[in-house]
Design an enzyme around this catalytic site. Structure first.
Site, PDB file in Angstrom:
ATOM      1  N   ARG A  87       0.965  -1.051   0.067  1.00  0.00           N
ATOM      2  CA  ARG A  87      -0.116   0.111   0.041  1.00  0.00           C
ATOM      3  C   ARG A  87       0.747   1.312  -0.052  1.00  0.00           C
ATOM      4  O   ARG A  87       0.542   2.315  -0.800  1.00  0.00           O
ATOM      5  CB  ARG A  87      -0.858  -0.008   1.277  1.00  0.00           C
ATOM      6  CG  ARG A  87      -1.538   1.356   1.430  1.00  0.00           C
ATOM      7  CD  ARG A  87      -2.833   1.366   2.315  1.00  0.00           C
ATOM      8  NE  ARG A  87      -2.892   0.275   3.161  1.00  0.00           N
ATOM      9  CZ  ARG A  87      -2.175   0.583   4.452  1.00  0.00           C
ATOM     10  NH1 ARG A  87      -1.489   1.760   4.730  1.00  0.00           N
ATOM     11  NH2 ARG A  87      -2.230  -0.133   5.321  1.00  0.00           N
ATOM     12  N   TYR A 128     -15.880  17.913 -15.741  1.00  0.00           N
ATOM     13  CA  TYR A 128     -16.262  16.373 -15.655  1.00  0.00           C
ATOM     14  C   TYR A 128     -17.421  15.935 -14.531  1.00  0.00           C
ATOM     15  O   TYR A 128     -17.080  16.390 -13.585  1.00  0.00           O
ATOM     16  CB  TYR A 128     -14.956  15.481 -15.387  1.00  0.00           C
ATOM     17  CG  TYR A 128     -14.969  14.230 -15.349  1.00  0.00           C
ATOM     18  CD1 TYR A 128     -15.563  13.326 -16.642  1.00  0.00           C
ATOM     19  CD2 TYR A 128     -15.114  13.458 -14.062  1.00  0.00           C
ATOM     20  CE1 TYR A 128     -15.484  11.878 -16.514  1.00  0.00           C
ATOM     21  CE2 TYR A 128     -15.336  12.050 -14.206  1.00  0.00           C
ATOM     22  CZ  TYR A 128     -15.792  11.458 -15.355  1.00  0.00           C
ATOM     23  OH  TYR A 128     -15.517   9.987 -15.316  1.00  0.00           O
ATOM     24  N   ASP A 180      -7.007  19.197 -14.553  1.00  0.00           N
ATOM     25  CA  ASP A 180      -7.249  17.859 -14.965  1.00  0.00           C
ATOM     26  C   ASP A 180      -6.934  17.838 -16.352  1.00  0.00           C
ATOM     27  O   ASP A 180      -7.418  18.291 -17.424  1.00  0.00           O
ATOM     28  CB  ASP A 180      -8.867  17.449 -14.928  1.00  0.00           C
ATOM     29  CG  ASP A 180      -9.056  16.041 -15.171  1.00  0.00           C
ATOM     30  OD1 ASP A 180      -8.405  15.365 -15.903  1.00  0.00           O
ATOM     31  OD2 ASP A 180     -10.152  15.705 -14.831  1.00  0.00           O
ATOM     32  N   LYS A 221      -7.913   6.675 -19.407  1.00  0.00           N
ATOM     33  CA  LYS A 221      -8.125   7.264 -20.856  1.00  0.00           C
ATOM     34  C   LYS A 221      -6.866   7.148 -21.647  1.00  0.00           C
ATOM     35  O   LYS A 221      -6.380   6.207 -21.773  1.00  0.00           O
ATOM     36  CB  LYS A 221      -8.781   8.749 -20.686  1.00  0.00           C
ATOM     37  CG  LYS A 221      -9.753   8.846 -19.532  1.00  0.00           C
ATOM     38  CD  LYS A 221     -11.155   8.164 -19.830  1.00  0.00           C
ATOM     39  CE  LYS A 221     -12.036   8.052 -18.479  1.00  0.00           C
ATOM     40  NZ  LYS A 221     -12.353   9.323 -17.864  1.00  0.00           N
TER      41      LYS A 221
HETATM   42  C1  PLP Z   1     -12.697   9.833 -16.597  1.00  0.00           C
HETATM   43  C2  PLP Z   1     -12.341  11.054 -15.869  1.00  0.00           C
HETATM   44  C3  PLP Z   1     -12.119  11.275 -14.619  1.00  0.00           C
HETATM   45  C4  PLP Z   1     -12.318  10.027 -13.800  1.00  0.00           C
HETATM   46  O1  PLP Z   1     -11.545   9.202 -13.779  1.00  0.00           O
HETATM   47  P1  PLP Z   1     -11.811   7.620 -13.597  1.00  0.00           P
HETATM   48  O2  PLP Z   1     -10.599   6.780 -13.783  1.00  0.00           O
HETATM   49  O3  PLP Z   1     -12.907   7.194 -14.304  1.00  0.00           O
HETATM   50  O4  PLP Z   1     -12.162   7.752 -11.821  1.00  0.00           O
HETATM   51  C5  PLP Z   1     -11.818  12.562 -14.103  1.00  0.00           C
HETATM   52  N1  PLP Z   1     -11.542  13.464 -15.248  1.00  0.00           N
HETATM   53  C6  PLP Z   1     -11.873  13.361 -16.468  1.00  0.00           C
HETATM   54  C7  PLP Z   1     -11.642  14.634 -17.285  1.00  0.00           C
HETATM   55  C8  PLP Z   1     -11.966  12.140 -16.887  1.00  0.00           C
HETATM   56  O5  PLP Z   1     -12.266  12.027 -18.472  1.00  0.00           O
END
Ligand code: PLP
Length: 382
Positions: free
Chosen positions: A51, A103, A175, A200
């Site tokens: 962890r 988001y 982000d 992503k």
């Molecule tokens: C998918 C996404 C998230 C969240 O991520 P997860 O891996 O699904 O928890 C946050 N910000 C953006 C812009 C995203 O596309």
């Protein structure tokens, strides 16, 4: 191997990933272990419990930190877990400024999870400096920024917002999921924190869920490291391996995502069923000049509205054959979705709700002509 003067592609393949010391394995092994033998009490080789740290995770953290130009990086079990860690750094009575098309999961986390515990927020159009200044409160400690935004592909001037935040004693978090560090480097533009959903483009193959936080500030790094271990939302070694594997090709994948998106945009601009196209690469996009300045290219995400409204949008997303109807984005296969009823259903009815005629596509790496043909036949039918 990880010297900062190496190019992006070199660091994507080598940073944090020297051949394994004991076996010479060229690929960082999946250290599928929870614990580590200690030589004496208090004497170990940097690893005590997975962890806290795991060598596969360390490789991923060093690699992604290098790509973001960050001193430190921390991997999480999802993008939301990464965002959770960033928000936990704030004192409970803080106010944050967030984008009015954040988001959906970010909005939900702030509004429904942190909100009841005292976190205040204002959702504004971050491309409008006046709106930020009007929303500012004495306890504003963080500006949360996305660029390009989801799902409207809005562009925010990262340097300008980061400067404003710094002048007023707040931090700026970006982000960077939609852009990736290949297309955009928020820390170099002045931001304090970068978060990612590695689910992503960084993972890139729709086979893993993960998150990441990158920072330069030492105190902030210590705090995030503490939270990563104390809360424990860490990715397992196999998931780290999958993201590392994806990251090695992110530069070449992004080049093609961008090229294929351009082909799709060209079709959408010409098709009579389409009312408007949102893509930062279009000179008519209000954020085009800022995007051209702060991004290497304009990304693989495209949004558009249908002239005939929601019914046509719903028909379209069920009639494509190559574009798979699914949430998520940023992987090799093309996806299509209806934000109002899918990814952004959680903000329906709020000030963040999106146009029901809007369709979002994540343009994948299939043959560009096939993608264009598929969208054309679906558009012709609505
Ligand atoms: C998918 C996404 C998230 C969240 O991520 P997860 O891996 O699904 O928890 C946050 N910000 C953006 C812009 C995203 O596309």
């Amino acid at each position: 191997m990880t010297e900062p003067h190496f190019g992006f592609e070199t660091r994507a393949i080598h940073a944090g990933q020297a051949p394994d010391e004991t076996t010479g394995a060229v690929v960082t092994p999946i250290y599928q272990t929870s614990t580590y033998a200690q030589d004496e009490v208090g004497v170990h080789r940097g690893y005590e419990y997975s962890r806290t740290a795991n060598p596969t995770r360390t490789a991923l953290e060093r690699c992604l930190a290098s790509l973001e130009g960050a001193a430190s990086g921390f991997a999480f079990s999802s993008g939301m877990a990464a965002e959770d860690a960033v928000l936990r750094v704030l004192p409970a009575d803080s106010h944050v400024i967030i984008p009015n098309d954040a988001y959906g999961g970010t909005f939900r986390l702030i509004d429904k999870v942190f909100g009841p515990n005292g976190l205040q927020y204002s959702a504004v159009d971050l491309s409008d400096r006046e709106q930020i200044e009007r929303a500012w409160r004495p306890n504003t400690r963080l500006v949360w920024l996305e660029s390009p935004t989801n799902p409207l592909l809005g562009i925010v001037d990262i340097g300008a917002v980061a400067r404003l935040a710094r002048e007023r004693g707040a931090r700026c978090v970006v982000d960077n999921t939609f852009a990736t560090p290949y297309l955009q480097q928020p820390l170099a533009l002045g931001a304090d924190i970068v978060v990612h959903s590695t689910t992503k483009y960084l993972g890139g193959h729709s086979d893993v869920v993960g998150g990441f936080v990158a920072v330069n500030d030492v105190n902030l790094a210590t705090h995030i490291a503490y939270l990563q271990n104390a809360v424990g939302a860490v990715p397992g070694p196999f998931d780290c391996f999958l993201v590392l594997r994806g990251v090695k090709t992110v530069a070449v994948r992004m080049e093609r995502h961008c090229a294929n998106a351009r082909a799709v945009v060209e079709l959408l601009e010409r098709h009579p069923s389409v009312a408007s196209v949102r893509y930062p690469g279009l000179p008519t996009h209000p954020g085009h000049e800022v995007a051209a300045r702060q991004m290497r290219d304009f990304g693989g995400m495209v949004a558009f509205t249908l002239a005939a409204g929601e019914d046509a949008a719903l028909k379209l997303v069920s009639r494509t054959r190559l574009f798979t109807l699914a949430e998520s984005l940023g992987a090799v296969e093309s996806l299509i979705e209806h934000p109002a009823q899918m990814t952004h259903a959680s903000v329906a009815g709020s000030e963040l709700s999106v146009d029901p005629a809007l369709v979002r596509v994540s343009v994948g790496l299939e043959t560009a002509g096939d993608l264009v043909d598929d969208l054309r036949q679906a558009l012709d039918s609505v």
